[in-house]
Motif scaffolding. Structure first.
Motif, PDB file in Angstrom:
ATOM      1  N   ASN A 173     -22.778  26.157  12.922  1.00 33.96           N
ATOM      2  CA  ASN A 173     -22.723  26.123  11.459  1.00 33.96           C
ATOM      3  C   ASN A 173     -22.804  24.691  10.934  1.00 33.96           C
ATOM      4  O   ASN A 173     -23.490  24.425   9.942  1.00 33.96           O
TER       5      ASN A 173
ATOM      6  N   SER B  28     -26.300  23.504  11.270  1.00 32.98           N
ATOM      7  CA  SER B  28     -27.142  24.123  10.237  1.00 32.98           C
ATOM      8  C   SER B  28     -26.967  23.406   8.897  1.00 32.98           C
ATOM      9  O   SER B  28     -27.943  23.143   8.179  1.00 32.98           O
ATOM     10  N   ARG B  29     -25.719  23.100   8.556  1.00 30.14           N
ATOM     11  CA  ARG B  29     -25.462  22.422   7.273  1.00 30.14           C
ATOM     12  C   ARG B  29     -26.100  21.036   7.254  1.00 30.14           C
ATOM     13  O   ARG B  29     -26.673  20.619   6.237  1.00 30.14           O
TER      14      ARG B  29
ATOM     15  N   GLU C  84     -29.103  19.948   4.747  1.00 31.24           N
ATOM     16  CA  GLU C  84     -28.933  18.827   3.817  1.00 31.24           C
ATOM     17  C   GLU C  84     -30.066  17.817   3.962  1.00 31.24           C
ATOM     18  O   GLU C  84     -30.522  17.232   2.974  1.00 31.24           O
TER      19      GLU C  84
ATOM     20  N   THR D 249     -30.791  26.737   1.244  1.00 29.76           N
ATOM     21  CA  THR D 249     -29.389  27.127   1.368  1.00 29.76           C
ATOM     22  C   THR D 249     -28.990  27.177   2.833  1.00 29.76           C
ATOM     23  O   THR D 249     -29.833  27.332   3.727  1.00 29.76           O
ATOM     24  N   SER D 250     -27.715  27.063   3.050  1.00 26.92           N
ATOM     25  CA  SER D 250     -27.163  27.166   4.398  1.00 26.92           C
ATOM     26  C   SER D 250     -26.055  28.207   4.394  1.00 26.92           C
ATOM     27  O   SER D 250     -25.124  28.143   3.583  1.00 26.92           O
ATOM     28  N   GLU D 251     -26.185  29.200   5.288  1.00 28.23           N
ATOM     29  CA  GLU D 251     -25.198  30.265   5.490  1.00 28.23           C
ATOM     30  C   GLU D 251     -25.128  31.244   4.320  1.00 28.23           C
ATOM     31  O   GLU D 251     -24.203  32.050   4.245  1.00 28.23           O
TER      32      GLU D 251
ATOM     33  N   ASP E 271     -28.603  31.199   8.622  1.00 28.43           N
ATOM     34  CA  ASP E 271     -28.231  29.816   8.917  1.00 28.43           C
ATOM     35  C   ASP E 271     -28.858  28.842   7.927  1.00 28.43           C
ATOM     36  O   ASP E 271     -28.168  28.046   7.294  1.00 28.43           O
ATOM     37  N   ILE E 272     -30.187  28.888   7.817  1.00 26.93           N
ATOM     38  CA  ILE E 272     -30.899  28.054   6.837  1.00 26.93           C
ATOM     39  C   ILE E 272     -32.000  28.894   6.219  1.00 26.93           C
ATOM     40  O   ILE E 272     -32.754  29.566   6.935  1.00 26.93           O
TER      41      ILE E 272
ATOM     42  N   LYS F  81     -15.016  30.890   1.153  1.00 26.10           N
ATOM     43  CA  LYS F  81     -16.268  31.134   0.434  1.00 26.10           C
ATOM     44  C   LYS F  81     -16.297  32.555  -0.112  1.00 26.10           C
ATOM     45  O   LYS F  81     -15.949  33.497   0.591  1.00 26.10           O
TER      46      LYS F  81
END
Length: 413
Positions: free
Chosen positions: A66, A69-70, A74, A111-113, A118-119, A376
């Motif tokens: 995760n 992925s972030r 980014e 976007t992520s998650e 994931d992406i 979240k």
């Protein structure tokens, strides 16, 4: 160091046992590995102590899938003069892998998650799903198909959707069941020309090093620093850091001597291949044991919930193939909600509407908000957060207790 040696000794003993049970007699006597492991770890520790001080924040934080992925998402979001330069570079790189791919960013959203993808890169005329398997996580039931269906519901045609399976080395492939949705549609062949299988080792790392970093502008100090840290992190993952070269050389020299790799390249290759196949055999057994152990965790947590909270209704999806979960149902002011621990690709816990209500309730949401800082929200969850199997039940129990305490203090608000 002694603990490390004992751990490797135990692993080697397991290898010996597996091969004994498998009756594989044409391989080199694996008892020699016991001696090799002890001497290898001794040299490793000696050489490691000689290394200059090195720090990487991602190493310290134990970045999981995760987090990776972030970070990657980014980087793809970067813009300069309203131009998505890094995303543009990445899409150009994909064209080198598939000449028919000619998409370029216009008004991208990344976007992520989101929706557990994931992406996700969406633009005017295309969408790209990126599934990150940097740590070789297994495919969940219908995982790829579910993601494709989710993006189709966003308004994209099937022919506008691309799928990237991003793994550590590029040798892991999606399971066939992952392509099949609940209606029986198999997307594997349908996506054969819109599917990319790339790796962090052979694609992302060289791309970052050769294309992205050299084109960073001087003013983009923090962007450059982030990319340098991420490149260094990946180089550390693949044992490619320059400061490790001497250590690697000494270790490989020792292995060469211990395995007597002094014959023809063909015979040396045979010895190394056999040794590697033994270790893979152990890995296969451990993965099988890991799946069984996860099932034991779910059963254990369910039993413990009934002991710790005997007056609450439990949620039991221990045997679910998709989204296994356990938890409890709680009622506040006439509204029910569930506090659960659940797994898709990764494991997470939180408070949701599962088995309790058709939609999230605003009164419940307001009541729970102080307890869900850092969680979240999604259409199914008042709040969820990633956890681990080691810490999962403890986190779930604390959350349940905090909710019960808040209800006892403020039974009606």
């Amino acid at each position: 160091m002694n603990d490390e040696i004992e751990l490797f000794g135990d692993s080697i003993a397991l290898v010996n046992e597996i091969y004994h049970l498998s009756d594989i007699s044409n391989l080199i006597d694996f008892d020699e590995i016991n001696k090799l492991t002890v001497s290898f770890m001794s040299i490793y520790q000696t050489e490691k102590n000689k290394l200059p001080y090195h720090i990487n924040i991602l190493d310290l934080l134990w970045a999981n899938e995760n987090a990776n992925s972030r970070i990657f998402a980014e980087l793809l979001k970067q813009k300069n003069d309203n131009k998505s330069e890094i995303l543009h570079s990445f899409l150009c790189y994909l064209t080198t892998q598939n000449a028919d791919f000619n998409q370029r960013p216009v008004k991208p959203q990344i976007t992520s998650e989101k929706e557990r993808i994931d992406i996700l890169v969406i633009d005017k005329d295309f969408a790209i799903i990126i599934e990150n398997k940097i740590h070789d996580a297994v495919d969940q039931v219908s995982q790829i198909a579910r993601y494709i269906d989710k993006v189709k519901k966003m308004g994209f045609k099937e022919t506008q959707i691309y799928f990237i399976y991003l793994t550590k080395y590029g040798n892991k492939k999606p399971e066939n069941q992952s392509w099949i949705n609940e209606n029986g549609t198999n997307y594997r062949e349908l996506f054969s020309k819109r599917y990319f299988q790339i790796s962090f080792r052979h694609d992302i790392l060289p791309w970052l090093t050769d294309y992205v970093l050299p084109n960073c502008k001087v003013k983009d100090v923090y962007l450059k620093s982030t990319i340098e840290q991420y490149i260094d992190y990946l180089e550390g993952m693949f044992n490619l850091r320059k400061i490790n070269h001497k250590m690697n050389s000494e270790l490989q020299k020792h292995i060469k001597e211990a395995l007597e790799l002094n014959s023809t390249p063909e015979k040396n290759h045979y010895k190394l291949t056999n040794k590697l196949s033994q270790l893979i055999k152990v890995e296969e057994q451990i993965k099988s044991m890991l799946q069984s152990t996860e099932k034991e965790c779910w059963n254990s947590w369910l039993r413990q919930l009934k002991i710790d909270f005997p007056n609450l209704v439990t949620v039991d999806y221990v045997n679910a193939i998709k989204f296994p979960k356990v938890g409890v149902i709680i009622e506040y002011n006439g509204y029910k909600f569930a506090i659960l621990i659940e797994k898709e690709t990764n494991i997470y816990y939180g408070i949701g509407r599962h088995e309790a209500s058709a939609e999230l309730n605003e009164e419940v949401k307001s009541f729970l908000k102080p307890l869900l800082e850092g969680f979240k929200e999604t259409p199914w969850w008042y709040g969820w957060k990633y956890t681990t199997f080691e810490n999962g039940y403890g986190s779930l129990k604390v959350l349940i207790e905090n909710v019960l305490i808040k209800i006892s203090v403020h039974p009606n608000q």
